[in-house]
Design a protein around this motif. Structure first.
Motif, short mmCIF file in Angstrom:
data_model
loop_
_atom_site.label_atom_id
_atom_site.label_comp_id
_atom_site.label_asym_id
_atom_site.label_seq_id
_atom_site.Cartn_x
_atom_site.Cartn_y
_atom_site.Cartn_z
N GLU A 88 -33.58 -8.94 -72.65
CA GLU A 88 -33.52 -9.52 -71.30
C GLU A 88 -32.47 -8.84 -70.42
N ARG A 89 -31.36 -8.49 -71.07
CA ARG A 89 -30.27 -7.84 -70.30
C ARG A 89 -30.70 -6.50 -69.72
N ARG A 90 -31.72 -5.87 -70.33
CA ARG A 90 -32.16 -4.56 -69.84
C ARG A 90 -33.14 -4.68 -68.67
N GLY A 188 -19.31 -4.79 -79.03
CA GLY A 188 -18.99 -4.21 -77.72
C GLY A 188 -20.28 -3.88 -77.01
N CYS A 189 -20.20 -3.69 -75.71
CA CYS A 189 -21.38 -3.30 -74.93
C CYS A 189 -20.92 -2.33 -73.84
N THR A 190 -21.67 -1.27 -73.67
CA THR A 190 -21.28 -0.26 -72.67
C THR A 190 -22.26 -0.19 -71.50
N LEU A 191 -23.20 -1.13 -71.45
CA LEU A 191 -24.22 -1.06 -70.39
C LEU A 191 -23.61 -0.96 -68.99
N CYS A 192 -22.56 -1.71 -68.74
CA CYS A 192 -22.00 -1.73 -67.38
C CYS A 192 -21.14 -0.52 -67.06
N GLN A 193 -20.94 0.36 -68.05
CA GLN A 193 -20.14 1.55 -67.75
C GLN A 193 -20.86 2.46 -66.76
N THR A 198 -14.71 2.32 -66.72
CA THR A 198 -13.65 1.97 -67.68
C THR A 198 -13.84 0.55 -68.24
N ASN A 199 -15.01 -0.03 -67.97
CA ASN A 199 -15.23 -1.39 -68.48
C ASN A 199 -15.38 -1.38 -70.00
N VAL A 200 -14.67 -2.29 -70.64
CA VAL A 200 -14.76 -2.42 -72.10
C VAL A 200 -15.19 -3.85 -72.38
N CYS A 201 -16.45 -4.04 -72.68
CA CYS A 201 -16.95 -5.40 -72.87
C CYS A 201 -16.85 -5.79 -74.35
N VAL A 202 -16.09 -6.81 -74.63
CA VAL A 202 -15.93 -7.27 -76.01
C VAL A 202 -16.52 -8.68 -76.12
N ILE A 208 -18.18 -15.22 -74.76
CA ILE A 208 -19.47 -14.63 -74.41
C ILE A 208 -19.24 -13.49 -73.41
N SER A 209 -20.22 -12.59 -73.29
CA SER A 209 -20.07 -11.47 -72.35
C SER A 209 -19.92 -11.98 -70.91
N LEU A 210 -19.38 -11.12 -70.06
CA LEU A 210 -19.12 -11.52 -68.67
C LEU A 210 -20.42 -11.85 -67.93
N CYS A 211 -21.49 -11.14 -68.28
CA CYS A 211 -22.77 -11.37 -67.60
C CYS A 211 -23.40 -12.66 -68.13
N GLY A 212 -22.86 -13.21 -69.19
CA GLY A 212 -23.39 -14.45 -69.76
C GLY A 212 -24.63 -14.25 -70.59
N ALA A 213 -25.10 -13.01 -70.70
CA ALA A 213 -26.39 -12.78 -71.35
C ALA A 213 -26.26 -12.44 -72.84
N ILE A 214 -25.08 -12.05 -73.27
CA ILE A 214 -24.96 -11.59 -74.66
C ILE A 214 -23.86 -12.35 -75.39
N ASN A 215 -24.27 -13.10 -76.40
CA ASN A 215 -23.26 -13.76 -77.23
C ASN A 215 -23.13 -12.98 -78.55
N SER A 277 -13.07 -6.44 -65.99
CA SER A 277 -14.14 -7.12 -65.25
C SER A 277 -15.06 -6.06 -64.65
N CYS A 278 -16.33 -6.08 -65.08
CA CYS A 278 -17.25 -5.01 -64.66
C CYS A 278 -17.79 -5.23 -63.25
N GLY A 279 -18.32 -6.39 -62.98
CA GLY A 279 -18.90 -6.65 -61.66
C GLY A 279 -20.11 -7.56 -61.79
N CYS A 280 -20.67 -7.69 -63.01
CA CYS A 280 -21.83 -8.58 -63.12
C CYS A 280 -21.45 -9.90 -63.77
N PHE A 281 -20.15 -10.22 -63.71
CA PHE A 281 -19.68 -11.51 -64.26
C PHE A 281 -20.33 -12.66 -63.48
S1 SF4 Z 1 -21.32 -7.58 -68.87
FE1 SF4 Z 1 -23.17 -7.78 -70.14
S2 SF4 Z 1 -24.38 -5.95 -69.73
FE2 SF4 Z 1 -22.33 -5.58 -68.93
S3 SF4 Z 1 -21.29 -4.47 -70.54
FE3 SF4 Z 1 -20.87 -6.65 -70.83
S4 SF4 Z 1 -22.42 -7.43 -72.21
FE4 SF4 Z 1 -23.10 -5.44 -71.46
#
Ligand code: SF4
Length: 469
Positions: A88-90, A188-193, A198-202, A208-215, A277-281
């Motif tokens: 879904e995140r894609r 980790g997730c690098t989609l938002c890079q 320089t976003n490091v999503c842990v 939960i991820s900032l986008c709320g889509a990935i636990n 903070s990437c931007g899709c929080f």
């Molecule tokens: S905010 Fe979501 S899509 Fe973006 S890097 Fe984190 S987990 Fe991946």
């Protein structure tokens, strides 16, 4: 790509469809917008099928906004329910690869626009649906079969939204009984890079991820099925600080993925080395120094926060993959975490929430704080926020009294010290401009108090302290 009426390429990812160039808007703040991916039996899926329930593109009126829901069904030998969120995140990426089609946000907040140019090249959403499914199957080969239904009829979208919210709730609840200390690896997730280099999503069980889509479970499923993909394992390493949530493994990955920009990320800290903070929080937190508290504002809130800034301006300041002290992007579900900003007081530090968000996360708010946290109906600026917190005896008020007493004591001590000695610098490395000695009056002096602060100063004005009357 000759089969599709528009071009398809990752280079269209940053393309914006502005109001003037828009044919129609789907979902967004003025309507309902939903996306959902469901795993299904192979037999139940008619591969490549696009179904449209409600008015199709040719039946829509230029300049109008329509409710919108996209339900994708995926099947394959390796497809399991745990993968639904990851796939879904894609959706966001692949829709944005389509020229003239803009997609923002996720889950129940989807906002799309179709440009006049692209609408001029097709009269149905069918080729768009087929293009998106082609991208999914090319990039995620574990998806063997896929079909999609687009809903544009209000009653149907509402029905799908209700069902989907239950599914999102159940997905988010899965990590409730699992905590950071129970596992050896985070994800980790690098989609938002792609837009925040320089976003490091842990993603940990308690975050939960900032986008709320990935636990945590979603990260695990994604890393298993596609080990070279954007979601990957992070060995926790040594626990360096249980309160802030600092782990040696996370620090190592922070250093590596940010290309040396950050050496530490503390998972449950707001002020000290916070998560990037990437931007899709889904929500952004903001420090309110006047009350020493933290307010939170979500994407759905259209008004101003008590600091006079709305979500989009704040998001602009916070995003980009940086550690911005004083602002923090989070996923809504992090409010439910028992470790929610625990290094900085947790819920006792929360002073303001938009009323809709407050109602939505009601179960997460400790009972004794519910009526002490202001909304836009209680406080619209700093003064009214202060008055509200004081009246309700919010826990931050006790810190004002303590801080005022401390300040008074320091002031007294300083008055004696200033009279007897030259000025001392507050911190190593802090450069004070040269200034002439002040004369006349032994009680004059300068007071600078820095607590938990990283400050960038463009200009400093130093003026004489007035005598107390
Ligand atoms: S905010 Fe979501 S899509 Fe973006 S890097 Fe984190 S987990 Fe991946």
């Amino acid at each position: 790509m000759a089969d599709y009426p528009f071009e398809i390429s990752p280079m269209f990812e940053g393309e914006r469809v502005r109001k003037e160039g828009m044919f129609v808007e789907l979902g967004g703040p003025k309507s309902l917008g939903l996306e959902l991916v469901r795993a299904a039996d192979m037999d139940a899926i008619e591969d490549d099928k696009v179904t449209i329930v409600g008015p199709d593109l040719k039946d829509m009126e230029e300049g109008k906004t329509y409710p919108w829901a996209m339900i994708f069904n995926i099947g394959g030998e390796l497809v399991e329910q745990d993968l639904e969120s990851v796939v879904e995140r894609r959706v966001h990426d692949f829709i944005n690869y389509c020229q003239g089609i803009m997609h923002l946000n996720q889950r129940y907040d989807v906002w799309m626009r179709v440009s006049k140019d692209t609408a001029g090249k097709m009269d149905s959403f069918e080729p768009f649906g087929k293009a998106v499914m082609m991208l999914f199957k090319t990039e995620l080969p574990f998806i063997e079969k896929m079909q999609v239904t687009f809903y544009t009829e209000k009653a149907e979208v509402e029905k799908q939204m209700e069902l989907a919210k239950e599914i999102f709730k159940a997905r988010d609840a899965r990590t409730k009984d699992l905590h950071d200390e129970d596992v050896d690896v985070f994800y980790g997730c690098t989609l938002c890079q792609s837009f925040a280099p320089t976003n490091v999503c842990v993603v940990s069980p308690d975050r939960i991820s900032l986008c709320g889509a990935i636990n945590w479970f979603d990260g695990r499923a994604a890393a298993k099925v596609d080990p070279d993909g954007p979601q990957f394992e992070i060995a926790k390493g040594e626990l360096l600080d249980a309160v802030t949530g600092e782990y040696s493994g996370v620090n190592e990955i922070a250093m590596k993925l940010s290309s040396g920009e950050f050496s530490k990320i503390k998972l449950h800290s707001f002020f000290d080395c916070p998560h990037t903070s990437c931007g899709c929080f889904e929500v952004v937190g903001f420090y309110v120094p006047e009350v020493d508290g933290i307010g939170w504002v979500d994407r759905e809130y259209q008004g101003m926060s008590p600091n006079g800034i709305g979500f989009s301006t704040m998001a602009g300041q916070t995003g980009g993959g940086k550690q911005i002290v004083g602002f923090l992007g989070i996923g809504v579900n992090y409010f439910y975490s028992p470790k929610f900003i625990q290094a900085d007081g947790g819920w006792n530090r929360v002073v303001w929430l938009p009323s809709n968000l407050k109602a939505k996360i009601d179960e997460a708010i400790p009972a004794d704080l519910k009526d002490k946290i202001a909304t836009e109906n209680d406080a619209t600026d700093i003064e009214s926020l202060k008055a509200f917190l004081q009246e309700k005896k919010h826990p931050v008020v006790a810190t004002w009294v303590a801080a005022a007493e401390e300040e008074e004591e320091e002031e007294e001590e300083e008055e004696v010290a200033v009279a007897a000695s030259p000025m001392m610098m507050p911190a190593a490395g802090f450069q004070m401009p040269a200034m002439p000695m002040m004369s006349g009056g032994s009680g004059s002096g300068i007071k600078l108090t820095f607590k938990n602060a990283k400050i960038t100063i463009e200009k400093m004005i130093i003026s004489e302290k007035k005598e107390k009357k």
